[in-house]
Every structure is written in C-alpha cells, then in structure tokens.
Design a protein around this motif. Structure first.
Motif, PDB file in Angstrom:
ATOM      1  N   GLU A 311       0.863  -1.175   0.000  1.00  0.00           N
ATOM      2  CA  GLU A 311       0.000   0.000   0.000  1.00  0.00           C
ATOM      3  C   GLU A 311       0.902   1.228   0.000  1.00  0.00           C
ATOM      4  N   GLN A 312       0.762   2.085  -1.007  1.00  0.00           N
ATOM      5  CA  GLN A 312       1.603   3.272  -1.084  1.00  0.00           C
ATOM      6  C   GLN A 312       1.117   4.322  -0.098  1.00  0.00           C
ATOM      7  N   GLY A 313       2.071   5.024   0.517  1.00  0.00           N
ATOM      8  CA  GLY A 313       1.741   6.152   1.369  1.00  0.00           C
ATOM      9  C   GLY A 313       1.680   7.440   0.556  1.00  0.00           C
ATOM     10  N   LEU A 314       1.401   8.538   1.238  1.00  0.00           N
ATOM     11  CA  LEU A 314       1.354   9.825   0.548  1.00  0.00           C
ATOM     12  C   LEU A 314       2.761  10.307   0.220  1.00  0.00           C
ATOM     13  N   ILE A 315       2.895  10.921  -0.935  1.00  0.00           N
ATOM     14  CA  ILE A 315       4.178  11.467  -1.353  1.00  0.00           C
ATOM     15  C   ILE A 315       4.554  12.634  -0.442  1.00  0.00           C
ATOM     16  N   GLU A 316       5.847  12.750  -0.170  1.00  0.00           N
ATOM     17  CA  GLU A 316       6.371  13.929   0.514  1.00  0.00           C
ATOM     18  C   GLU A 316       7.301  14.677  -0.436  1.00  0.00           C
ATOM     19  N   PHE A 317       7.218  15.975  -0.417  1.00  0.00           N
ATOM     20  CA  PHE A 317       8.172  16.825  -1.119  1.00  0.00           C
ATOM     21  C   PHE A 317       9.028  17.491  -0.044  1.00  0.00           C
ATOM     22  N   VAL A 318      10.301  17.164  -0.027  1.00  0.00           N
ATOM     23  CA  VAL A 318      11.193  17.595   1.033  1.00  0.00           C
ATOM     24  C   VAL A 318      12.319  18.430   0.440  1.00  0.00           C
ATOM     25  N   THR A 328       8.753   8.579  -1.644  1.00  0.00           N
ATOM     26  CA  THR A 328       7.623   7.705  -1.961  1.00  0.00           C
ATOM     27  C   THR A 328       7.666   6.474  -1.076  1.00  0.00           C
ATOM     28  N   PRO A 329       6.855   6.449  -0.002  1.00  0.00           N
ATOM     29  CA  PRO A 329       6.845   5.290   0.899  1.00  0.00           C
ATOM     30  C   PRO A 329       5.774   4.270   0.501  1.00  0.00           C
ATOM     31  N   ALA A 330       5.984   3.036   0.891  1.00  0.00           N
ATOM     32  CA  ALA A 330       4.983   1.987   0.703  1.00  0.00           C
ATOM     33  C   ALA A 330       5.269   0.886   1.716  1.00  0.00           C
ATOM     34  N   GLU A 331       4.249   0.098   2.025  1.00  0.00           N
ATOM     35  CA  GLU A 331       4.400  -0.964   3.022  1.00  0.00           C
ATOM     36  C   GLU A 331       3.486  -2.122   2.671  1.00  0.00           C
ATOM     37  N   GLY A 332       3.959  -3.345   2.882  1.00  0.00           N
ATOM     38  CA  GLY A 332       3.150  -4.520   2.583  1.00  0.00           C
ATOM     39  C   GLY A 332       3.938  -5.787   2.799  1.00  0.00           C
ATOM     40  N   LEU A 369       7.043  -5.487   5.237  1.00  0.00           N
ATOM     41  CA  LEU A 369       7.991  -5.063   4.214  1.00  0.00           C
ATOM     42  C   LEU A 369       7.770  -3.582   3.954  1.00  0.00           C
ATOM     43  N   THR A 370       8.843  -2.799   4.004  1.00  0.00           N
ATOM     44  CA  THR A 370       8.729  -1.368   3.750  1.00  0.00           C
ATOM     45  C   THR A 370       9.591  -0.993   2.551  1.00  0.00           C
ATOM     46  N   MET A 371       9.055  -0.085   1.739  1.00  0.00           N
ATOM     47  CA  MET A 371       9.791   0.453   0.599  1.00  0.00           C
ATOM     48  C   MET A 371       9.835   1.964   0.748  1.00  0.00           C
ATOM     49  N   VAL A 452      11.167   2.789  -7.823  1.00  0.00           N
ATOM     50  CA  VAL A 452      10.161   1.998  -7.106  1.00  0.00           C
ATOM     51  C   VAL A 452       9.051   1.543  -8.041  1.00  0.00           C
ATOM     52  N   LEU A 453       8.553   2.449  -8.893  1.00  0.00           N
ATOM     53  CA  LEU A 453       7.440   2.093  -9.762  1.00  0.00           C
ATOM     54  C   LEU A 453       7.868   1.385 -11.032  1.00  0.00           C
TER      55      LEU A 453
END
Length: 526
Positions: A311-318, A328-332, A369-371, A452-453
């Motif tokens: 499941e992708q998380g919300l994008i952060e602009f840092v 770009t975070p994701a976890e599953g 699992l985290t990406m 990632v994508l």
C-alpha cells in the motif's frame, strides 16, 4: 518504522489540535473475531495554508486486545511479545480521496498470565500537503498489528509471528473521524509555509495523488495517451489525465472519437497468482525474482518468482541542501497462497565441498515489508535511491543428503531473521534484510537502474543466522545446518518488475492484466 520526520515528533506548534479517540474495533484472532479497543492520540495544526506541510505529531496507537489474545499467546508458550502496528487513515478534501498508513513499533512487553493485553506503539507518520483550499479530514480505518512473540529463553515461537487484522466496530460511527484541518488560501511568497521556488520542483500533491512514474522504457512503451509523462497521476489516472465521466461521441468500436483503440496485449507468461484482495486506490503489486549466494557452499541459488503487494503512502516533497526530493513510501509484503512468504523452492549444493545436498526451503516474512524511494530533482538528470526492508526467516521444509532423505521436522528454521547492514538502525531497529536500488531519470528519456514504480535491480548482503528446531526423534540437526550454511557475506540480487496500480479505475493495460495482476514478468540476473 516510517519516514524520518522533518521536525521532532514532540515539537507541536502552538495552536495545535489535539486528538484523543478511543474507538471500538473487531479483530480477527486465531481463536475467532473478538472486540478490541484502539486508542489514537495525535496533534495537528489548527489550520494550514495551501502548499504547507501538515504533519501529525505525538502519534501513539494503543490497542487493548481481549483475554482471548493472551490465551493464544500462552498457547504458543510466549513470555514476551513485540508489536508493530499499521493504522490506515483516510484522507479527504472535497472529491479527492487517499489513504495514508501510520506505522508504529513497540518494545517487547511481558505476556500477562490472564486478562487483556495492552500494546502501545509509536512512530513517525507521513506528512500531508495539498494545493487546493477546503477542509482536509482524516478518518481512522482498518488497523493491523503484527505480533512477534518470544519464549522465556529468548527464542521465537512456532509460528514466529501472528498478524491480526481489525476493522472499526459497527458502533464506532462518526467517532472514527480524527481531525478536520481547514486549508486556506496560498501563503504569499516569502511568508512562512511557502514552498521554496525551484524550476525543477513540481507542486505539492493533493490528497489522492499517485506516485510519479517516469515514461516507460522503449521496450515496454505504452500507447500514447493524453497527459504529461513523468507528472504525478491524479485519482483514477494512469498517466496524469483525470478519469471520470466522459462526454462526446463514441466510435463504432466503443472508442471515443479522436482516440486510438487500445493496443492488444500479449498473454502474460506463466507466473504465480498475484491478486490483491479488496484493493484500495493505493494498492500496488509487482513480481520479484533473483539469486542469492550461500558463501559457505560456494554457490548461488535462484529465489523463485514471488508476488509483492504493498500500500503506497502519501508522497512527501522535502527540501534538502542539494535539491527538492520526492519521498515515496509503501508498506506490505510477500504473498503466496494467503501467506507472507515466497513459494517453496529447491536449493542444491555440495555440502562441505563434496556431499550433494538438496533442500526445499521458503523465505517466511515475520514483519512488514517497507519500501522508501527518494528521488532528487536535479537538472537535467534526477537521481533515485530506494531501500526495501523486510524481516524474513529461512525455513527448511525437507532435505536430502547424498540421495537419502533427512527428516528435519516441521520447525526447522533460522533462529532469527536474516540480517543486513542497516544504515539507519535507530529508525529501523531489529534484524531484517536491506536491499538497495539506485536509478536515474531524465525527463523525456528512459529511466535507468531501479525506480520503485519502474522496478529494476535491487542488491544487498545478508548474514544467515544459526538454525533451530531441526531434527526429530531426539536427533539434533541444528549444528549440521548451522555449520554448512550460516554465516556472513551472502550477496543477493533481485529484479523487480514494474508495479501494477491495482486499485485505480483503469489501470494501464501494459502493466496490469484484466484481473489486476502484474503483467510484466522479470527475469533473474546474476
């Protein structure tokens, strides 16, 4: 285990909105469906400007599991238990919808002899940004907690983990709404909260914005579609063009006038099923395959084609000193026949240099699992660095030595998860594999390396721990397997396919099958 915060979580600005909600949930325990209470505390800014970062602070999640959960752990002879939690938070603003995952970890606690089990997890959570005005609401959704029980002597139980899924109870009602943050007009340039101006930085993404995808490489280019390649996709899009009710005449074949009919896709090669149950707009899936060395045996073994669902998380602009970064975070996790593991596979080596040995093994996931992808927006070439972290144990199902079957029993596995060097141990504690991908993307050209994508090669190195639980009838095979296999310096190279955006209304046909499985099948590389 989540994104590193830009500010300490305890630093709550004046005028913050405090949240303290105790919500009824129903959790699926090994013994059946049971009621539980999930308490969520956090702090939000009372209001925000357009483009201003909204970061939840002081986030804690406390779950009170019923006595039945204690009984389940006692049955496993667990003396302690460590928890990792994942709370899905719905984000809405007007017609825009998205989901964020709030992850948390807890130190091991003693399993009580009876009564409820209370677990409190903490962790940093993704920030939010939006480029439109209006009230931004956050609502508590499904909740999951992974339990890692341990015995009194410090070893893992069998099984080594329990994953509990929970949903808000029917009587939760409107109490699941955690916060509503008004987002006003954009702050004038130069005032606090204004994103710094840079020609290479895209605007902050609205809730529901998908992860940015560069153009596909030439050997898998999609049919031309409207939209700007490389820009973040809006809800229900594949390439940045909003999808929704369409007006206009239709051609005889059902294609809107002025558009080309979709290209016919070749049948997908044989692959294990990778169907996401109950996908959300943030659901992604992919295949991964590759080799792993076993240094002591002077050989490499193929880890078979495996399904990954995240499941992708919300994008952060840092903003960083070198450039703007897209995080770009994701976890599953892995998925095989409803289990978090690879398919079983055979490993064949010459043990001690001369004894032919074949073992049937699986890599069994014992935590999330985290990406985390990090792309630096530098002109003209954007550089990307990604880390994939996953705790897995190596379980031996069967073995044969020199043609004779060796009964390893039902509980033969490594004592602890395989371990890699962790560059950020304070943020990502515990033993786990770390695979690293590096890539480049230049606007209008094919991406190179790993994104990632878009997938690509991921590499790492693992320490294989000692084995435990091997053998039956009083025969202890732990020393034999430990001497033959365990040790450091085991190089890993895995190839990930491009991801399938499972939950969008019209996923790209070149990336997803009609039933929502990844179409692209990667090939292993040495």
């Amino acid at each position: 285990m989540a994104l590193a915060p830009l500010l300490p979580a305890a630093a709550v600005a004046a005028g913050s909105l405090k949240v303290d909600a105790a919500l009824p949930y129903v959790c699926a325990l090994p013994s059946g469906q049971r009621p539980a209470t999930v308490r969520i505390t956090a702090a939000f800014p009372e209001r925000a400007a357009v483009g201003e970062e909204i970061r939840p602070a002081d986030v804690t999640t406390t779950v009170e599991l019923p006595p039945a959960a204690v009984a389940d752990l006692v049955a496993l002879k667990a003396a302690t238990v460590r928890a990792e939690s994942r709370l899905t938070v719905g984000v809405a603003q007007g017609e825009q919808r998205a989901e964020a995952v709030w992850s948390g970890t807890a130190q091991p606690v003693a399993v009580p002899a009876e009564g409820p089990l209370v677990l409190t997890t903490t962790g940093d959570v993704p920030s939010l940004t939006t480029d439109i005005t209006g009230e931004l609401t956050l609502t508590a959704g499904k909740f999951a907690v992974d339990l890692a029980p341990g015995t009194a002597d410090g070893t893992a139980t069998d099984p080594p983990s329990l994953s509990l899924s929970c949903a808000p109870g029917e009587d939760a009602g409107d109490r699941t709404r955690l916060a509503a943050v008004p987002v006003g007009a954009e702050v004038p340039t130069g005032e606090p909260g204004t994103p710094p101006s840079t020609p290479s930085a895209p605007p902050p993404s609205a809730p529901g914005t998908g992860l940015p995808r560069p153009p596909l490489p030439a050997d898998r280019t999609a049919p031309a579609t409207p939209g700007t390649p490389g820009t973040p996709a809006t809800p229900g899009t594949a390439s940045g063009t909003p999808q929704g009710p369409r007006a206009g005449k239709q051609a005889d074949d059902g294609t809107p006038e002025g558009e080309e009919p979709p290209a016919t896709q070749e049948p997908r090669p044989d692959a294990p099923p990778c169907i996401t149950e109950k996908p959300t707009p943030s659901s992604l899936s992919a295949y991964i395959v590759g080799y792993s060395n076993v240094r002591k045996l002077n050989g490499a073994n193929l880890i078979p084609l495996s399904c990954i669902q995240v499941e992708q998380g919300l994008i952060e602009f840092v903003e960083k000193p070198d450039a703007f970064h897209i995080i770009t975070p994701a976890e599953g996790g892995l998925s095989y026949q409803g289990r978090r593991q690879t398919p079983p596979f055979e490993a064949t080596f010459l043990t001690f240099g001369f004894v032919p040995t074949t073992a049937t093994v699986v890599l069994e996931q014992v935590g999330p699992l985290t990406m985390r992808g990090d792309m630096a927006l530098t002109f003209p070439v954007n550089t990307a660095l990604a880390h994939v972290r996953v705790p897995v144990v190596l379980r031996v199902l069967d073995a044969e030595v020199n043609g004779t079957r060796l009964d390893v029993g039902p509980s033969c596995r490594t004592k602890t998860p395989l371990k890699s060097h962790e560059p950020e141990p304070e943020k990502y504690p515990g033993d786990h594999l770390v695979l690293v991908g590096r890539g480049e993307y230049e606007y209008g050209k094919d991406s190179k390396g790993y994104l990632v994508l878009d997938g690509g090669p991921l590499t790492g190195e693992a320490f294989i721990p000692a084995f435990t639980g091997c053998g039956v009838g009083g025969e202890d095979l732990d020393p034999l397997l430990t001497a033959a296999i365990s040790g450091p310096g085991n190089h890993i190279k895995q190839i990930q396919s491009p991801v399938c955006s499972v939950g969008v209304p019209e996923p790209p046909a070149e990336l997803c099958t009609e039933d929502g499985q990844p179409r692209q099948i990667p090939k292993p590389e040495r």
